[in-house]
Design a protein around this motif. Structure first.
Motif, PDB file in Angstrom:
ATOM      1  N   ALA A 299      -6.822   8.909 -72.503  1.00 55.30           N
ATOM      2  CA  ALA A 299      -5.592   8.973 -72.077  1.00 55.30           C
ATOM      3  C   ALA A 299      -4.780   9.760 -73.350  1.00 55.30           C
ATOM      4  N   GLY A 300      -5.615  10.221 -74.364  1.00 60.85           N
ATOM      5  CA  GLY A 300      -5.055  11.322 -75.086  1.00 60.85           C
ATOM      6  C   GLY A 300      -6.019  11.560 -76.197  1.00 60.85           C
ATOM      7  N   LEU A 301      -5.907  12.811 -76.853  1.00 59.39           N
ATOM      8  CA  LEU A 301      -7.205  13.328 -77.468  1.00 59.39           C
ATOM      9  C   LEU A 301      -6.384  14.112 -78.484  1.00 59.39           C
ATOM     10  N   VAL A 302      -6.502  14.104 -79.662  1.00 65.22           N
ATOM     11  CA  VAL A 302      -5.977  15.094 -80.812  1.00 65.22           C
ATOM     12  C   VAL A 302      -6.595  15.089 -82.132  1.00 65.22           C
ATOM     13  N   SER A 303      -6.779  16.322 -82.448  1.00 64.23           N
ATOM     14  CA  SER A 303      -7.241  16.721 -83.747  1.00 64.23           C
ATOM     15  C   SER A 303      -6.803  18.050 -84.117  1.00 64.23           C
ATOM     16  N   GLY A 304      -6.672  18.334 -85.472  1.00 64.21           N
ATOM     17  CA  GLY A 304      -6.499  19.598 -85.891  1.00 64.21           C
ATOM     18  C   GLY A 304      -5.359  20.420 -85.424  1.00 64.21           C
ATOM     19  N   TYR A 305      -5.564  21.735 -85.544  1.00 65.95           N
ATOM     20  CA  TYR A 305      -4.226  22.617 -84.937  1.00 65.95           C
ATOM     21  C   TYR A 305      -4.148  23.008 -83.485  1.00 65.95           C
ATOM     22  N   THR A 306      -2.965  22.429 -82.927  1.00 62.98           N
ATOM     23  CA  THR A 306      -3.105  22.545 -81.465  1.00 62.98           C
ATOM     24  C   THR A 306      -1.571  23.310 -81.263  1.00 62.98           C
ATOM     25  N   GLY A 307      -0.974  24.074 -82.109  1.00 58.81           N
ATOM     26  CA  GLY A 307       0.205  24.811 -81.938  1.00 58.81           C
ATOM     27  C   GLY A 307      -0.116  26.286 -81.434  1.00 58.81           C
ATOM     28  N   GLU A 308       0.912  26.906 -81.558  1.00 58.92           N
ATOM     29  CA  GLU A 308       0.857  28.507 -81.270  1.00 58.92           C
ATOM     30  C   GLU A 308      -0.197  29.106 -82.036  1.00 58.92           C
ATOM     31  N   GLY A 309      -0.825  30.178 -81.366  1.00 62.71           N
ATOM     32  CA  GLY A 309      -1.725  31.062 -82.143  1.00 62.71           C
ATOM     33  C   GLY A 309      -2.920  30.183 -82.794  1.00 62.71           C
ATOM     34  N   SER A 310      -3.292  30.881 -83.819  1.00 70.69           N
ATOM     35  CA  SER A 310      -4.531  30.257 -84.390  1.00 70.69           C
ATOM     36  C   SER A 310      -4.566  29.733 -85.883  1.00 70.69           C
ATOM     37  N   LYS A 311      -5.261  28.832 -86.305  1.00 71.23           N
ATOM     38  CA  LYS A 311      -5.300  28.355 -87.832  1.00 71.23           C
ATOM     39  C   LYS A 311      -6.768  27.926 -87.855  1.00 71.23           C
ATOM     40  N   THR A 312      -7.337  28.571 -88.848  1.00 77.05           N
ATOM     41  CA  THR A 312      -8.918  28.258 -89.168  1.00 77.05           C
ATOM     42  C   THR A 312      -8.797  27.018 -89.970  1.00 77.05           C
ATOM     43  N   VAL A 313      -8.821  25.912 -89.425  1.00 76.60           N
ATOM     44  CA  VAL A 313      -8.905  24.624 -90.167  1.00 76.60           C
ATOM     45  C   VAL A 313     -10.225  23.855 -89.717  1.00 76.60           C
ATOM     46  N   LEU A 314     -10.552  22.932 -90.444  1.00 79.39           N
ATOM     47  CA  LEU A 314     -11.586  22.150 -90.262  1.00 79.39           C
ATOM     48  C   LEU A 314     -10.816  20.958 -90.422  1.00 79.39           C
ATOM     49  N   PRO A 315     -10.271  19.883 -89.464  1.00 79.26           N
ATOM     50  CA  PRO A 315      -9.427  18.937 -89.320  1.00 79.26           C
ATOM     51  C   PRO A 315     -10.132  17.682 -90.072  1.00 79.26           C
ATOM     52  N   SER A 316      -9.323  16.743 -90.831  1.00 81.73           N
ATOM     53  CA  SER A 316      -9.803  15.803 -91.583  1.00 81.73           C
ATOM     54  C   SER A 316     -10.135  14.723 -90.559  1.00 81.73           C
ATOM     55  N   ARG A 317      -9.163  14.387 -89.489  1.00 82.85           N
ATOM     56  CA  ARG A 317      -9.264  13.364 -88.711  1.00 82.85           C
ATOM     57  C   ARG A 317      -9.371  13.698 -87.192  1.00 82.85           C
ATOM     58  N   ALA A 318      -9.528  12.734 -86.280  1.00 84.15           N
ATOM     59  CA  ALA A 318      -9.761  12.976 -84.812  1.00 84.15           C
ATOM     60  C   ALA A 318      -9.194  11.621 -84.344  1.00 84.15           C
ATOM     61  N   ARG A 319      -8.435  11.698 -83.271  1.00 79.43           N
ATOM     62  CA  ARG A 319      -8.174  10.527 -82.765  1.00 79.43           C
ATOM     63  C   ARG A 319      -8.181  10.536 -81.177  1.00 79.43           C
ATOM     64  N   ALA A 320      -8.662   9.585 -80.459  1.00 77.55           N
ATOM     65  CA  ALA A 320      -8.692   9.280 -79.036  1.00 77.55           C
ATOM     66  C   ALA A 320      -7.908   8.056 -78.746  1.00 77.55           C
ATOM     67  N   LYS A 321      -7.143   8.169 -77.441  1.00 81.60           N
ATOM     68  CA  LYS A 321      -6.777   7.068 -76.806  1.00 81.60           C
ATOM     69  C   LYS A 321      -7.683   6.669 -75.583  1.00 81.60           C
ATOM     70  N   ILE A 322      -8.020   5.631 -75.277  1.00 82.89           N
ATOM     71  CA  ILE A 322      -8.704   5.308 -74.301  1.00 82.89           C
ATOM     72  C   ILE A 322      -8.441   4.060 -73.368  1.00 82.89           C
ATOM     73  N   ASP A 323      -8.201   4.189 -72.118  1.00 81.37           N
ATOM     74  CA  ASP A 323      -7.934   3.000 -71.222  1.00 81.37           C
ATOM     75  C   ASP A 323      -9.009   2.717 -70.295  1.00 81.37           C
ATOM     76  N   PHE A 324      -9.334   1.581 -70.065  1.00 83.31           N
ATOM     77  CA  PHE A 324     -10.361   1.089 -69.377  1.00 83.31           C
ATOM     78  C   PHE A 324      -9.713   0.115 -68.229  1.00 83.31           C
ATOM     79  N   ARG A 325      -9.778   0.753 -67.168  1.00 86.44           N
ATOM     80  CA  ARG A 325      -9.230  -0.224 -66.115  1.00 86.44           C
ATOM     81  C   ARG A 325     -10.264  -1.023 -65.353  1.00 86.44           C
ATOM     82  N   LEU A 326     -10.136  -2.373 -65.562  1.00 79.91           N
ATOM     83  CA  LEU A 326     -11.146  -3.392 -65.191  1.00 79.91           C
ATOM     84  C   LEU A 326     -11.009  -3.994 -63.817  1.00 79.91           C
ATOM     85  N   VAL A 327     -12.040  -4.290 -63.149  1.00 79.88           N
ATOM     86  CA  VAL A 327     -12.127  -4.861 -61.796  1.00 79.88           C
ATOM     87  C   VAL A 327     -12.747  -6.461 -62.107  1.00 79.88           C
TER      88      VAL A 327
END
Ligand SMILES: [Zn+2]
Length: 443
Positions: A299-327
Protein backbone atom coordinates in the motif's frame (compact mmCIF):
# COMPACT_ATOMS: atom_id res chain seq x y z
CA UNK A 1 -44.82 -0.84 -3.86
CA UNK A 2 -48.34 0.47 -3.31
CA UNK A 3 -49.54 3.54 -5.22
CA UNK A 4 -50.12 5.46 -2.00
CA UNK A 5 -46.56 4.83 -0.90
CA UNK A 6 -45.25 5.85 -4.33
CA UNK A 7 -47.21 9.08 -4.31
CA UNK A 8 -46.18 9.81 -0.73
CA UNK A 9 -42.53 9.44 -1.77
CA UNK A 10 -43.02 11.58 -4.88
CA UNK A 11 -44.57 14.31 -2.75
CA UNK A 12 -41.67 14.18 -0.29
CA UNK A 13 -38.70 14.09 -2.67
CA UNK A 14 -37.58 17.55 -1.61
CA UNK A 15 -37.78 16.61 2.08
CA UNK A 16 -35.51 13.62 1.44
CA UNK A 17 -32.99 15.77 -0.35
CA UNK A 18 -32.99 18.45 2.35
CA UNK A 19 -32.55 15.76 4.97
CA UNK A 20 -29.44 14.54 3.17
CA UNK A 21 -28.16 18.09 2.76
CA UNK A 22 -28.72 18.73 6.48
CA UNK A 23 -26.63 15.64 7.30
CA UNK A 24 -23.85 16.58 4.89
CA UNK A 25 -23.68 20.17 6.12
CA UNK A 26 -22.65 18.89 9.56
CA UNK A 27 -18.97 17.82 9.41
CA UNK A 28 -18.30 14.59 11.30
CA UNK A 29 -14.70 13.57 10.64
CA UNK A 30 -13.78 10.75 13.02
CA UNK A 31 -10.03 11.01 12.34
CA UNK A 32 -10.07 14.64 13.47
CA UNK A 33 -12.90 14.37 16.03
CA UNK A 34 -14.47 17.22 14.08
CA UNK A 35 -18.19 17.70 14.63
CA UNK A 36 -18.69 14.20 16.02
CA UNK A 37 -20.65 15.24 19.12
CA UNK A 38 -22.92 17.55 17.10
CA UNK A 39 -23.51 14.80 14.55
CA UNK A 40 -24.42 12.28 17.26
CA UNK A 41 -26.99 14.77 18.62
CA UNK A 42 -28.45 15.30 15.16
CA UNK A 43 -28.72 11.57 14.46
CA UNK A 44 -30.45 10.94 17.78
CA UNK A 45 -32.88 13.80 17.16
CA UNK A 46 -33.76 12.49 13.70
CA UNK A 47 -34.43 8.99 15.05
CA UNK A 48 -36.67 10.38 17.77
CA UNK A 49 -38.57 12.52 15.28
CA UNK A 50 -39.19 9.34 13.27
CA UNK A 51 -40.71 7.55 16.27
CA UNK A 52 -37.72 5.60 17.57
CA UNK A 53 -36.96 5.46 21.27
CA UNK A 54 -33.23 6.04 21.57
CA UNK A 55 -30.32 5.46 23.87
CA UNK A 56 -26.59 5.99 23.70
CA UNK A 57 -24.26 3.00 23.78
CA UNK A 58 -21.06 4.14 25.41
CA UNK A 59 -17.64 2.81 26.30
CA UNK A 60 -14.63 4.74 27.56
CA UNK A 61 -12.94 6.84 24.88
CA UNK A 62 -15.47 6.29 22.11
CA UNK A 63 -18.08 8.60 20.65
CA UNK A 64 -21.57 7.28 21.43
CA UNK A 65 -23.26 4.72 19.25
CA UNK A 66 -26.82 5.98 18.78
CA UNK A 67 -29.25 3.11 19.23
CA UNK A 68 -32.91 3.32 18.28
CA UNK A 69 -35.80 0.93 18.67
CA UNK A 70 -39.07 1.00 16.76
CA UNK A 71 -41.47 -1.79 17.78
CA UNK A 72 -43.45 -3.35 14.95
CA UNK A 73 -46.52 -5.58 14.78
CA UNK A 74 -44.29 -8.63 15.02
CA UNK A 75 -41.27 -9.32 17.23
CA UNK A 76 -39.28 -10.33 14.12
CA UNK A 77 -36.40 -7.91 14.40
CA UNK A 78 -34.03 -6.43 11.85
CA UNK A 79 -30.96 -4.60 13.10
CA UNK A 80 -29.84 -1.71 10.88
CA UNK A 81 -26.22 -0.63 10.94
CA UNK A 82 -24.91 2.75 9.81
CA UNK A 83 -22.20 5.20 10.80
CA UNK A 84 -22.40 8.96 11.16
CA UNK A 85 -18.71 9.72 10.68
CA UNK A 86 -16.94 10.41 7.39
CA UNK A 87 -13.42 10.34 5.97
CA UNK A 88 -11.35 13.55 6.06
CA UNK A 89 -12.00 15.78 3.04
CA UNK A 90 -8.46 17.09 2.60
CA UNK A 91 -6.98 18.37 0.38
CA UNK A 92 -9.73 20.97 0.18
CA UNK A 93 -8.37 22.65 -2.96
CA UNK A 94 -9.24 19.58 -5.04
CA UNK A 95 -12.94 20.05 -4.35
CA UNK A 96 -14.98 21.91 -6.97
CA UNK A 97 -17.42 22.95 -4.24
CA UNK A 98 -16.64 22.90 -0.50
CA UNK A 99 -16.99 19.39 0.99
CA UNK A 100 -19.41 20.43 3.73
CA UNK A 101 -21.56 22.69 1.58
CA UNK A 102 -23.79 20.24 -0.30
CA UNK A 103 -24.08 21.37 -3.91
CA UNK A 104 -26.13 19.96 -6.78
CA UNK A 105 -24.45 19.83 -10.19
CA UNK A 106 -25.86 17.95 -13.19
CA UNK A 107 -28.46 16.23 -11.03
CA UNK A 108 -25.87 14.96 -8.55
CA UNK A 109 -25.31 16.06 -5.00
CA UNK A 110 -21.69 16.69 -4.07
CA UNK A 111 -20.48 16.67 -0.46
CA UNK A 112 -18.22 14.63 1.81
CA UNK A 113 -20.13 11.66 3.17
CA UNK A 114 -22.95 11.60 0.64
CA UNK A 115 -22.17 8.12 -0.54
CA UNK A 116 -20.49 6.74 2.58
CA UNK A 117 -22.92 6.74 4.15
CA UNK A 118 -25.15 9.69 4.89
CA UNK A 119 -27.28 9.02 1.81
CA UNK A 120 -27.97 5.54 3.08
CA UNK A 121 -28.95 6.87 6.49
CA UNK A 122 -31.19 9.48 4.80
CA UNK A 123 -32.71 6.88 2.45
CA UNK A 124 -33.47 4.45 5.28
CA UNK A 125 -34.94 7.21 7.43
CA UNK A 126 -37.04 8.47 4.50
CA UNK A 127 -38.30 4.96 3.76
CA UNK A 128 -39.26 4.36 7.40
CA UNK A 129 -41.02 7.73 7.61
CA UNK A 130 -42.94 6.98 4.42
CA UNK A 131 -43.98 3.51 5.57
CA UNK A 132 -45.16 4.87 8.93
CA UNK A 133 -47.06 7.74 7.30
CA UNK A 134 -48.86 5.44 4.86
CA UNK A 135 -49.23 2.17 6.80
CA UNK A 136 -48.83 3.13 10.47
CA UNK A 137 -46.97 0.64 12.62
CA UNK A 138 -44.35 -1.35 10.72
CA UNK A 139 -44.85 -5.11 10.31
CA UNK A 140 -41.45 -5.89 11.86
CA UNK A 141 -39.44 -4.44 14.72
CA UNK A 142 -36.42 -2.30 13.90
CA UNK A 143 -33.27 -1.87 15.91
CA UNK A 144 -30.86 0.71 14.52
CA UNK A 145 -27.29 1.33 15.58
CA UNK A 146 -25.31 4.24 14.17
CA UNK A 147 -21.68 4.48 15.20
CA UNK A 148 -19.21 7.36 14.92
CA UNK A 149 -15.87 5.65 14.29
CA UNK A 150 -16.31 3.44 11.24
CA UNK A 151 -13.94 5.45 9.08
CA UNK A 152 -11.08 4.98 11.54
CA UNK A 153 -11.64 1.24 11.75
CA UNK A 154 -14.29 1.03 14.53
CA UNK A 155 -11.65 0.71 17.31
CA UNK A 156 -14.25 0.51 20.12
CA UNK A 157 -16.89 -1.48 18.30
CA UNK A 158 -15.90 -4.82 19.81
CA UNK A 159 -16.22 -3.38 23.33
CA UNK A 160 -19.65 -1.94 22.45
CA UNK A 161 -20.85 -5.19 20.86
CA UNK A 162 -19.69 -7.18 23.88
CA UNK A 163 -21.25 -4.80 26.42
CA UNK A 164 -24.59 -4.44 24.59
CA UNK A 165 -24.81 -7.89 23.00
CA UNK A 166 -28.29 -8.63 24.35
CA UNK A 167 -29.66 -5.27 23.18
CA UNK A 168 -28.33 -5.87 19.66
CA UNK A 169 -29.96 -9.28 19.21
CA UNK A 170 -32.00 -9.55 16.03
CA UNK A 171 -33.14 -12.05 13.42
CA UNK A 172 -30.83 -10.44 10.91
CA UNK A 173 -28.80 -7.33 10.24
CA UNK A 174 -28.64 -4.94 7.31
CA UNK A 175 -25.06 -3.75 7.05
CA UNK A 176 -24.25 -0.58 5.16
CA UNK A 177 -23.57 -0.44 1.45
CA UNK A 178 -25.02 -2.05 -1.66
CA UNK A 179 -27.40 -0.74 -4.28
CA UNK A 180 -28.59 -1.69 -7.74
CA UNK A 181 -26.36 -2.76 -10.62
CA UNK A 182 -26.47 -0.85 -13.94
CA UNK A 183 -29.24 -3.13 -15.24
CA UNK A 184 -31.40 -2.51 -12.18
CA UNK A 185 -30.75 -5.82 -10.44
CA UNK A 186 -30.69 -5.46 -6.66
CA UNK A 187 -27.25 -6.28 -5.26
CA UNK A 188 -26.85 -8.30 -2.08
CA UNK A 189 -23.45 -8.41 -0.38
CA UNK A 190 -22.92 -11.33 1.95
CA UNK A 191 -19.61 -10.52 3.51
CA UNK A 192 -16.26 -8.85 3.45
CA UNK A 193 -12.67 -9.97 3.45
CA UNK A 194 -10.60 -9.71 6.58
CA UNK A 195 -7.66 -7.37 6.93
CA UNK A 196 -4.18 -7.39 8.38
CA UNK A 197 -2.40 -4.07 7.92
CA UNK A 198 1.26 -3.87 8.85
CA UNK A 199 4.13 -1.47 8.50
CA UNK A 200 7.61 -2.83 7.90
CA UNK A 201 10.54 -0.66 8.97
CA UNK A 202 14.17 -1.25 8.13
CA UNK A 203 16.90 0.69 9.88
CA UNK A 204 20.20 0.54 8.01
CA UNK A 205 22.73 3.19 8.94
CA UNK A 206 22.21 5.51 11.91
CA UNK A 207 22.06 8.55 9.64
CA UNK A 208 21.65 9.16 5.89
CA UNK A 209 25.01 8.79 4.13
CA UNK A 210 26.73 10.03 0.96
CA UNK A 211 26.11 7.33 -1.65
CA UNK A 212 29.87 7.16 -2.21
CA UNK A 213 29.86 5.07 0.95
CA UNK A 214 27.53 2.48 -0.63
CA UNK A 215 30.33 -0.12 -1.06
CA UNK A 216 30.79 -0.34 2.70
CA UNK A 217 27.46 0.58 4.30
CA UNK A 218 24.30 -1.50 4.68
CA UNK A 219 21.38 -0.29 2.56
CA UNK A 220 17.99 -0.12 4.25
CA UNK A 221 16.25 0.39 0.91
CA UNK A 222 17.74 -2.73 -0.72
CA UNK A 223 17.12 -4.76 2.40
CA UNK A 224 13.47 -3.80 2.38
CA UNK A 225 12.85 -4.50 -1.32
CA UNK A 226 14.65 -7.83 -1.04
CA UNK A 227 12.57 -8.77 1.98
CA UNK A 228 9.39 -7.71 0.15
CA UNK A 229 10.39 -9.83 -2.83
CA UNK A 230 10.32 -12.93 -0.60
CA UNK A 231 6.65 -12.34 0.25
CA UNK A 232 5.15 -12.92 -3.18
CA UNK A 233 6.00 -14.47 -6.53
CA UNK A 234 5.66 -12.25 -9.61
CA UNK A 235 2.38 -13.97 -10.50
CA UNK A 236 0.80 -13.09 -7.17
CA UNK A 237 1.23 -16.31 -5.19
CA UNK A 238 2.01 -15.49 -1.57
CA UNK A 239 5.16 -17.27 -0.36
CA UNK A 240 4.62 -17.02 3.40
CA UNK A 241 4.57 -20.67 4.56
CA UNK A 242 1.10 -21.70 5.69
CA UNK A 243 -0.54 -18.57 4.29
CA UNK A 244 -3.17 -20.58 2.39
CA UNK A 245 -3.63 -23.36 4.98
CA UNK A 246 -6.94 -22.08 6.36
CA UNK A 247 -8.43 -20.96 3.04
CA UNK A 248 -11.81 -22.58 2.37
CA UNK A 249 -12.88 -23.61 -1.11
CA UNK A 250 -15.84 -21.53 -2.32
CA UNK A 251 -19.15 -23.40 -2.15
CA UNK A 252 -21.15 -24.42 -5.20
CA UNK A 253 -23.73 -21.76 -4.37
CA UNK A 254 -21.05 -19.07 -4.10
CA UNK A 255 -19.55 -20.05 -7.46
CA UNK A 256 -23.02 -20.04 -9.03
CA UNK A 257 -23.66 -16.54 -7.63
CA UNK A 258 -20.39 -15.28 -9.12
CA UNK A 259 -21.25 -16.83 -12.51
CA UNK A 260 -24.64 -15.09 -12.39
CA UNK A 261 -23.19 -11.61 -11.81
CA UNK A 262 -23.18 -9.15 -14.70
CA UNK A 263 -19.99 -8.79 -16.71
CA UNK A 264 -18.40 -5.45 -15.76
CA UNK A 265 -14.96 -6.09 -17.30
CA UNK A 266 -15.14 -3.13 -19.69
CA UNK A 267 -16.33 -0.64 -17.09
CA UNK A 268 -13.71 -1.74 -14.58
CA UNK A 269 -10.94 -1.60 -17.18
CA UNK A 270 -12.02 1.88 -18.14
CA UNK A 271 -12.31 3.19 -14.62
CA UNK A 272 -8.83 1.94 -13.63
CA UNK A 273 -7.34 2.76 -17.03
CA UNK A 274 -5.71 -0.64 -17.54
CA UNK A 275 -5.28 -2.58 -20.77
CA UNK A 276 -5.83 -5.94 -19.15
CA UNK A 277 -6.19 -7.63 -15.80
CA UNK A 278 -3.65 -9.76 -13.95
CA UNK A 279 -2.98 -13.06 -15.78
CA UNK A 280 -5.21 -11.87 -18.63
CA UNK A 281 -8.26 -12.83 -16.58
CA UNK A 282 -11.73 -12.00 -17.88
CA UNK A 283 -15.39 -12.73 -17.08
CA UNK A 284 -16.24 -15.39 -14.52
CA UNK A 285 -12.59 -16.29 -13.84
CA UNK A 286 -11.83 -12.63 -13.14
CA UNK A 287 -14.75 -12.34 -10.73
CA UNK A 288 -13.80 -15.56 -8.96
CA UNK A 289 -10.24 -14.35 -8.47
CA UNK A 290 -11.47 -11.00 -7.18
CA UNK A 291 -13.87 -12.61 -4.74
CA UNK A 292 -11.92 -15.55 -3.35
CA UNK A 293 -8.21 -14.69 -3.55
CA UNK A 294 -6.45 -13.44 -0.43
CA UNK A 295 -3.83 -10.79 -1.18
CA UNK A 296 -0.56 -9.26 -0.02
CA UNK A 297 -0.68 -5.69 -1.33
CA UNK A 298 2.02 -3.04 -1.03
CA UNK A 299 0.00 0.00 0.00
CA UNK A 300 2.99 2.29 0.42
CA UNK A 301 6.74 2.23 -0.04
CA UNK A 302 9.18 4.98 0.84
CA UNK A 303 12.91 5.48 1.30
CA UNK A 304 15.49 8.11 0.48
CA UNK A 305 15.05 10.96 -1.91
CA UNK A 306 11.92 10.99 -4.07
CA UNK A 307 11.73 14.68 -5.01
CA UNK A 308 12.66 16.57 -8.18
CA UNK A 309 15.94 15.76 -9.89
CA UNK A 310 18.67 13.76 -8.21
CA UNK A 311 20.27 13.44 -4.80
CA UNK A 312 23.05 10.90 -4.33
CA UNK A 313 22.12 9.61 -0.92
CA UNK A 314 22.19 6.27 0.87
CA UNK A 315 19.07 6.47 2.99
CA UNK A 316 19.24 5.23 6.56
CA UNK A 317 15.66 3.99 6.67
CA UNK A 318 13.06 2.32 4.49
CA UNK A 319 9.39 1.70 5.15
CA UNK A 320 6.62 -0.28 3.52
CA UNK A 321 2.92 -0.50 4.33
CA UNK A 322 1.34 -3.83 3.51
CA UNK A 323 -2.29 -4.87 3.57
CA UNK A 324 -3.32 -8.48 3.51
CA UNK A 325 -6.95 -9.06 2.53
CA UNK A 326 -8.01 -12.35 4.06
CA UNK A 327 -10.68 -14.86 3.12
CA UNK A 328 -12.50 -17.43 5.28
CA UNK A 329 -11.11 -19.01 7.49
CA UNK A 330 -7.86 -17.03 7.63
CA UNK A 331 -7.33 -15.02 10.82
CA UNK A 332 -5.18 -11.89 11.02
CA UNK A 333 -3.38 -12.99 14.23
CA UNK A 334 -2.36 -16.26 12.61
CA UNK A 335 -1.19 -14.55 9.40
CA UNK A 336 0.82 -12.04 11.44
CA UNK A 337 2.58 -14.88 13.28
CA UNK A 338 3.32 -16.56 9.94
CA UNK A 339 4.66 -13.31 8.48
CA UNK A 340 6.98 -12.89 11.48
CA UNK A 341 8.20 -16.47 11.23
CA UNK A 342 8.76 -16.11 7.49
CA UNK A 343 10.83 -12.92 7.77
CA UNK A 344 12.82 -14.51 10.57
CA UNK A 345 13.48 -17.64 8.53
CA UNK A 346 14.53 -15.61 5.48
CA UNK A 347 17.05 -13.71 7.59
CA UNK A 348 15.04 -10.52 7.99
CA UNK A 349 14.31 -10.81 11.71
CA UNK A 350 15.56 -7.24 12.25
CA UNK A 351 12.67 -5.74 10.27
CA UNK A 352 10.30 -4.05 12.69
CA UNK A 353 6.65 -4.95 12.19
CA UNK A 354 3.95 -2.57 13.44
CA UNK A 355 0.33 -3.66 13.17
CA UNK A 356 -2.35 -1.07 12.49
CA UNK A 357 -5.53 -2.97 11.93
CA UNK A 358 -6.78 -6.46 11.84
CA UNK A 359 -10.23 -7.82 11.09
CA UNK A 360 -11.62 -11.27 10.49
CA UNK A 361 -13.29 -12.13 7.20
CA UNK A 362 -17.05 -12.44 7.73
CA UNK A 363 -19.35 -14.21 5.32
CA UNK A 364 -23.03 -15.11 5.67
CA UNK A 365 -23.82 -18.31 3.73
CA UNK A 366 -26.15 -17.89 0.75
CA UNK A 367 -28.29 -20.74 2.10
CA UNK A 368 -29.07 -18.87 5.35
CA UNK A 369 -32.85 -18.34 5.71
CA UNK A 370 -32.38 -14.61 6.37
CA UNK A 371 -30.47 -14.25 3.07
CA UNK A 372 -33.06 -16.28 1.17
CA UNK A 373 -35.87 -14.19 2.63
CA UNK A 374 -34.19 -10.91 1.69
CA UNK A 375 -33.38 -12.21 -1.81
CA UNK A 376 -37.07 -13.00 -2.33
CA UNK A 377 -38.15 -9.56 -1.10
CA UNK A 378 -35.52 -7.83 -3.25
CA UNK A 379 -36.67 -9.75 -6.31
CA UNK A 380 -40.35 -9.03 -5.80
CA UNK A 381 -39.53 -5.35 -5.25
CA UNK A 382 -37.22 -4.86 -8.23
CA UNK A 383 -38.80 -7.39 -10.56
CA UNK A 384 -35.33 -8.80 -11.24
CA UNK A 385 -33.38 -11.53 -9.53
CA UNK A 386 -30.73 -10.18 -7.20
CA UNK A 387 -27.05 -10.16 -8.04
CA UNK A 388 -25.27 -11.73 -5.08
CA UNK A 389 -21.69 -10.96 -4.07
CA UNK A 390 -20.60 -13.77 -1.73
CA UNK A 391 -17.63 -11.78 -0.41
CA UNK A 392 -16.53 -8.24 -1.20
CA UNK A 393 -12.97 -6.98 -1.50
CA UNK A 394 -13.27 -4.32 1.19
CA UNK A 395 -13.43 -4.79 4.95
CA UNK A 396 -16.10 -3.65 7.38
CA UNK A 397 -14.20 -3.76 10.68
CA UNK A 398 -17.34 -4.00 12.82
CA UNK A 399 -18.56 -7.22 11.22
CA UNK A 400 -16.16 -9.49 13.08
CA UNK A 401 -17.26 -8.16 16.47
CA UNK A 402 -20.91 -8.30 15.49
CA UNK A 403 -20.53 -11.95 14.57
CA UNK A 404 -18.43 -12.84 17.62
CA UNK A 405 -20.48 -11.15 20.34
CA UNK A 406 -23.97 -10.83 18.87
CA UNK A 407 -23.97 -13.68 16.36
CA UNK A 408 -26.52 -12.02 14.13
CA UNK A 409 -26.47 -13.02 10.42
CA UNK A 410 -26.23 -10.04 8.10
CA UNK A 411 -25.98 -8.75 4.58
CA UNK A 412 -25.76 -5.54 2.58
CA UNK A 413 -29.03 -4.76 0.85
CA UNK A 414 -29.92 -2.05 -1.66
CA UNK A 415 -30.46 1.22 0.12
CA UNK A 416 -27.28 3.15 -0.52
CA UNK A 417 -28.59 5.71 -2.95
CA UNK A 418 -25.38 6.23 -4.88
CA UNK A 419 -24.15 5.29 -8.29
CA UNK A 420 -21.25 3.13 -9.35
CA UNK A 421 -17.78 4.79 -9.39
CA UNK A 422 -18.66 7.63 -7.05
CA UNK A 423 -15.72 9.07 -5.13
CA UNK A 424 -16.27 7.55 -1.67
CA UNK A 425 -13.14 8.05 0.45
CA UNK A 426 -11.61 9.94 -2.51
CA UNK A 427 -9.38 12.96 -2.26
CA UNK A 428 -10.90 14.41 -5.34
CA UNK A 429 -13.90 16.53 -6.01
CA UNK A 430 -16.62 13.96 -5.85
CA UNK A 431 -18.59 11.68 -3.58
CA UNK A 432 -21.63 12.36 -5.59
CA UNK A 433 -25.08 11.03 -5.19
CA UNK A 434 -27.68 11.06 -7.90
CA UNK A 435 -30.19 13.24 -6.14
CA UNK A 436 -32.99 11.64 -8.13
CA UNK A 437 -32.19 8.30 -6.53
CA UNK A 438 -32.98 9.41 -3.01
CA UNK A 439 -36.66 9.32 -3.91
CA UNK A 440 -37.51 6.61 -1.45
CA UNK A 441 -34.58 4.43 -2.40
CA UNK A 442 -36.03 3.08 -5.62
CA UNK A 443 -33.81 1.47 -8.28
ZN1 LIG B 1 -19.17 3.36 5.37
Amino acid sequence: MTDTLTSYLDEHVDDAQSLLEQLCRQPSVAAQRWGIAEMADLVELLLRETGFSTQRLVVEGAPPVIFGELPGRSPYTVLLYNHYDVQPAEPFDLWVSPPFEPTVRDGKLYARGTSDNKSEFAARLTAIRALRAVHGQLPITLHWMIEGEEEIGSPHFAAIAEKYASLLQADGCFWEGSGFDPTGRPELGLGTKGLLYVQLDVQGTGIDAHSGAAPILPSAAWRLVQALATLRTPDGHIRIPGFYDAVLEPSEAQLAAIADQPDMDEQIRESYKVEQFVDGLTGVALREREAFAPTCNIAGLVSGYTGEGSKTVLPSRARAKIDFRLVPDQHPEDILAKLQAHLEAEGYGDIRITTFSHADPVVTPIEHPFVQRMATIAESYAGKRPSITPIGGGTLPFLGALRRYVGVPGLSVPGNAVYWANGAHGRKHFSPMASGVVRGCRP
